[in-house]
Design a protein around this motif. Structure first.
Motif, PDB file in Angstrom:
ATOM      1  N   GLY A 110       8.528  14.958  -1.001  1.00  0.00           N
ATOM      2  CA  GLY A 110       8.394  16.181  -0.238  1.00  0.00           C
ATOM      3  C   GLY A 110       7.702  15.881   1.080  1.00  0.00           C
ATOM      4  N   ALA A 111       7.848  16.779   2.045  1.00  0.00           N
ATOM      5  CA  ALA A 111       7.242  16.569   3.356  1.00  0.00           C
ATOM      6  C   ALA A 111       5.756  16.885   3.280  1.00  0.00           C
ATOM      7  N   GLN A 112       4.955  15.880   2.954  1.00  0.00           N
ATOM      8  CA  GLN A 112       3.503  16.068   2.930  1.00  0.00           C
ATOM      9  C   GLN A 112       2.826  14.809   3.447  1.00  0.00           C
ATOM     10  N   PRO A 113       1.539  14.913   3.805  1.00  0.00           N
ATOM     11  CA  PRO A 113       0.884  13.785   4.489  1.00  0.00           C
ATOM     12  C   PRO A 113       1.014  12.469   3.760  1.00  0.00           C
ATOM     13  N   VAL A 114       0.921  12.474   2.401  1.00  0.00           N
ATOM     14  CA  VAL A 114       0.936  11.186   1.705  1.00  0.00           C
ATOM     15  C   VAL A 114       2.290  10.495   1.885  1.00  0.00           C
ATOM     16  N   THR A 115       3.372  11.272   1.935  1.00  0.00           N
ATOM     17  CA  THR A 115       4.686  10.662   2.134  1.00  0.00           C
ATOM     18  C   THR A 115       4.802  10.082   3.532  1.00  0.00           C
ATOM     19  N   TRP A 116       4.313  10.865   4.533  1.00  0.00           N
ATOM     20  CA  TRP A 116       4.384  10.363   5.914  1.00  0.00           C
ATOM     21  C   TRP A 116       3.587   9.069   6.041  1.00  0.00           C
ATOM     22  N   LEU A 124       0.844  -1.205   0.000  1.00  0.00           N
ATOM     23  CA  LEU A 124       0.000   0.000   0.000  1.00  0.00           C
ATOM     24  C   LEU A 124       0.873   1.247   0.000  1.00  0.00           C
ATOM     25  N   GLY A 125       1.937   1.233   0.817  1.00  0.00           N
ATOM     26  CA  GLY A 125       2.858   2.373   0.843  1.00  0.00           C
ATOM     27  C   GLY A 125       3.502   2.596  -0.510  1.00  0.00           C
ATOM     28  N   THR A 126       3.879   1.499  -1.182  1.00  0.00           N
ATOM     29  CA  THR A 126       4.495   1.603  -2.503  1.00  0.00           C
ATOM     30  C   THR A 126       3.554   2.272  -3.493  1.00  0.00           C
ATOM     31  N   PHE A 127       2.283   1.817  -3.492  1.00  0.00           N
ATOM     32  CA  PHE A 127       1.310   2.389  -4.433  1.00  0.00           C
ATOM     33  C   PHE A 127       1.085   3.869  -4.142  1.00  0.00           C
ATOM     34  N   LEU A 128       1.016   4.229  -2.854  1.00  0.00           N
ATOM     35  CA  LEU A 128       0.804   5.637  -2.511  1.00  0.00           C
ATOM     36  C   LEU A 128       1.966   6.480  -3.019  1.00  0.00           C
ATOM     37  N   LEU A 129       3.198   5.976  -2.844  1.00  0.00           N
ATOM     38  CA  LEU A 129       4.360   6.737  -3.315  1.00  0.00           C
ATOM     39  C   LEU A 129       4.312   6.886  -4.828  1.00  0.00           C
ATOM     40  N   TYR A 130       3.930   5.785  -5.534  1.00  0.00           N
ATOM     41  CA  TYR A 130       3.859   5.895  -6.990  1.00  0.00           C
ATOM     42  C   TYR A 130       2.786   6.903  -7.387  1.00  0.00           C
ATOM     43  N   GLY A 131       1.637   6.849  -6.706  1.00  0.00           N
ATOM     44  CA  GLY A 131       0.560   7.779  -7.027  1.00  0.00           C
ATOM     45  C   GLY A 131       0.966   9.222  -6.815  1.00  0.00           C
ATOM     46  N   ALA A 132       1.784   9.473  -5.806  1.00  0.00           N
ATOM     47  CA  ALA A 132       2.143  10.855  -5.496  1.00  0.00           C
ATOM     48  C   ALA A 132       3.309  11.345  -6.339  1.00  0.00           C
ATOM     49  N   ILE A 170      -5.121   4.736  -8.955  1.00  0.00           N
ATOM     50  CA  ILE A 170      -3.956   5.532  -9.333  1.00  0.00           C
ATOM     51  C   ILE A 170      -3.728   5.441 -10.844  1.00  0.00           C
ATOM     52  N   ALA A 171      -3.921   4.242 -11.398  1.00  0.00           N
ATOM     53  CA  ALA A 171      -3.768   4.079 -12.848  1.00  0.00           C
ATOM     54  C   ALA A 171      -4.793   4.925 -13.587  1.00  0.00           C
ATOM     55  N   ARG A 172      -6.028   4.939 -13.092  1.00  0.00           N
ATOM     56  CA  ARG A 172      -7.097   5.692 -13.741  1.00  0.00           C
ATOM     57  C   ARG A 172      -6.832   7.187 -13.645  1.00  0.00           C
ATOM     58  N   ARG A 173      -6.321   7.614 -12.498  1.00  0.00           N
ATOM     59  CA  ARG A 173      -6.075   9.029 -12.309  1.00  0.00           C
ATOM     60  C   ARG A 173      -4.957   9.503 -13.228  1.00  0.00           C
ATOM     61  N   GLY A 174      -3.953   8.625 -13.459  1.00  0.00           N
ATOM     62  CA  GLY A 174      -2.895   8.969 -14.404  1.00  0.00           C
ATOM     63  C   GLY A 174      -3.461   9.184 -15.788  1.00  0.00           C
TER      64      GLY A 174
END
Lengths: 509, 115
Positions: A214-220, A192-200, B49-53
């Motif tokens: 960057g220092a933002q909630p999604v990274t934390w 889940l952490g990996t996907f969040l990092l990729y999304g951000a 995330i894929a969809r948002r991309g």
């Protein structure tokens, strides 16, 4: 393709990294196809070739003085996948090769199939899983992106869980199942952490992520999820409940692999994340929390180890405690980063602790296996006669114990010395206190075992089984590696720091 | 509320259910099912995330889809390994449980009934 930065070029010797990962897995497949008594021969061939590959990687890395990089298929990140080996990775690969070699020698006695003896499933499984653990660990060390690391960790889990249940007894099956549940929970958090990092940030590559985060909630959030998941896999207190039954119930050679190597995979990943990816994101209090868990592990693990009646459980709880030491490095790294002095001392200290624990703990578990086959039991209260029957093994146990305690010139001494100096340099005296108390408690149970083993045997007692000399020699060799590792201080000190000169070394102490 | 937010919330609910089940249930089979539920939530996050991309004008971001298929394969293999361990444990002991004492709650009423 985008113009590749110097970091993103395949370096000479980069292909060796691919070999280091592929060779053990090729061995697994070949051994599975040939089956039976051939698996052992395939495993030995692979171990010898693999040690050669790791030595070549070390030579290439020392020769160039930089990280080795290989771009799979020639595609540069962020689209492609890069394999990188910096000083930390090279050191860990060397240690794993040494321990796998020693465990292989020892396992010739327990899992060998000499001519005329029936082939067993446990032996076949052991040799294949030994190679699988090795290949997955090498992948953990050289992966350059966080999703490949996830796959590598899962491979490591899938190789480790059957090792626990190798003898198929009900208790070990239950221990394996519990281990698997903890590991799966951990891997889901990590994923889940990996996907969040990729999304951000749109990349999975460690080097690119380190530039972009960057220092933002999604990274934390991602950092917290990934760290929590990895802690469950490393078995840091209070997520250690699965470890003692799993490591104590497995056959000695498998316990040595699990306790010395498998848990180091997830720990190495925590180091990668905290030191390389999130150095500016994680705060000192967060690192203090991680080290506080480590300190609790040291105290609780050592005290529970003292109260164990069985030698293998004692050693397993000692692993719980030693994992704690591995996490004391994080606040020291953070504090050293803040003082602009460079985090080299703390990172090297943590790495040395991992190396000395890997060699010492593998030696201890194999020594316990030899004591078990000689005495027919491993009750700590009843070890008399073991010293007379197995002088080399008890010496090895004592040397490995000295390394865990941190007596000079052992590797444990050098590691604790570096961590202690870093703690004093950054004015964090409480970690010094924890390390000293932990060393005292460790010495209590090591001396307890050695003193009881030295007692003369009951009159008329004879060993249940003669153990072969090469098994004793393998244990002693590994213990000597751990005990003499402190002499690494005489080497030029920057082996672990190859390719890691991120923070300028200004006025190092 | 747009589609990604809706699916993101669904994913959060799935992960929450899965985590709750994984922690609360003592039976290993339920734990494995909860793990799969939690996994579905995590995979849904990836799909969102894929969809948002794809909002950038592409048909869809292919990288998360590649990750997703790998992760599903890994989770499937993990479930298979867990079920195999459970079956073997059932063969050995006649029960499949993660607690050390042999089921105190169902055993006691049965013992009273017999007495």
């Amino acid at each position: 393709m985008s113009p590749a930065a110097p970091v993103n070029l395949t370096t000479p010797g980069g292909l060796l990294l691919v070999l280091a990962v592929l060779l053990p897995f090729a061995g697994v497949l070949l051994g599975l196809v040939l089956g039976g008594r051939h698996a052992q021969r395939v495993a030995w061939l692979t171990i010898l070739l693999g040690i050669g590959v790791v030595l070549a990687i070390t030579r290439a890395s020392l020769g160039s003085g930089a990280s080795l990089v290989y771009l799979l298929g020639g595609w540069a990140p962020p689209l492609g996948v890069a394999l990188r080996a910096d000083g930390l990775a090279v050191c860990m690969m060397l240690v794993v090769a040494v321990v796998v070699g020693a465990v292989g020698v020892y396992a010739n006695g327990d899992f060998g199939t000499p001519a005329g003896q029936r082939e067993t499933r446990a032996a076949l499984a052991f040799w294949l899983l030994l190679l699988a653990v090795w290949g997955s660990l090498n992948l953990v060390f050289v992966s350059g992106d966080i999703f490949t690391l996830y796959v590598a960790l899962e491979l490591l889990t899938f190789a480790g869980v059957p090792l626990v249940a190798l003898d198929g007894r009900a208790e070990t099956l239950q221990a394996a199942l519990r281990y698997l549940v903890y590991a799966l929970l951990g891997s889901m958090f990590y994923l889940l952490g990996t996907f969040l990092l990729y999304g951000a940030y749109g990349t999975l590559d460690i080097a690119l992520l380190a530039e972009r985060v960057g220092a933002q909630p999604v990274t934390w959030m991602a950092a917290a999820l990934m760290t929590a998941g990895l802690l469950a896999k490393t078995a840091l207190f209070p997520l250690h409940l699965w470890l003692p039954p799993a490591h104590a119930g497995a056959p000695a050679a498998a316990s040595a692999l699990l306790s010395a190597l498998v848990i180091k995979g997830a720990w190495f990943l925590v180091v990668r994340l905290w030191v390389d990816v999130f150095p500016g994101i994680v705060s000192l209090p967060a690192a203090q929390l991680l080290a506080a868990l480590g300190a609790s592990a040291i105290i609780v693990g050592n005290i529970v180890a003292l109260r164990q009646a069985r030698l293998k459980l004692l050693i397993a709880y000692s692993t719980v405690a030693q994992i704690g030491y591995l996490f004391l490095m994080f606040p020291l790294v953070q504090a050293l980063n803040a003082t602009q002095q460079g985090n080299a001392a703390a990172v090297t200290g943590g790495l040395l602790q991992a190396i000395s624990h890997a060699t010492a703990k593998a030696a201890m578990f194999m020594a316990a296996g030899l004591i078990y086959s000689t005495l027919g039991h491993d009750r700590v209260a009843d070890l008399r006669g073991a010293g007379r029957a197995l002088p080399m093994t008890i010496t090895a146990f004592a040397l490995a114990g000295a390394s865990l305690i941190g007596l000079p010139p052992s590797g444990g001494f050098l590691a604790k010395w570096l961590l202690l100096s870093a703690a004093i340099a950054t004015a964090q005296w409480w970690w010094v206190l924890v390390m000293l108390v932990g060393g005292l408690l460790t010495s209590a149970y090591v001396f307890m075992v050695v003193v009881r083993a030295m007692a003369p045997a009951a009159p008329g007692w004879s060993p249940k089984k003669q153990v072969p000399g090469y098994q004793q020699a393998a244990v002693l060799g590994l213990a000597l590696c751990s005990f003499l590792l402190g002499l690494a201080a005489l080497l030029p000190f920057d082996v672990a720091q190859i390719g890691r000169a991120v923070v300028p070394l200004v006025g190092s102490p | 509320m747009n589609a990604p937010t809706l699916f993101g919330l669904c994913a959060a609910v799935l992960v929450g259910f899965g985590l709750y089940g994984l922690i609360v249930h003592p039976q290993p089979l339920r734990k494995v099912l909860s793990f799969n539920l939690m996994g579905s939530g995590v995979f849904l996050v990836c799909a969102v995330i894929a969809r948002r991309g794809a909002a950038a004008g592409m048909g869809g971001d292919p990288v998360p889809q590649a990750l997703l298929i790998t992760a599903i394969v890994v989770a499937f293999a993990a479930s298979a390994l867990a079920v195999a361990l459970m079956l073997r444990q059932f063969d050995e002991t006649g029960s499949s449980s993660l607690s050390n004492d042999p089921g105190p709650a169902p055993a006691k009423p049965a013992a009273k009934g017999e007495a």
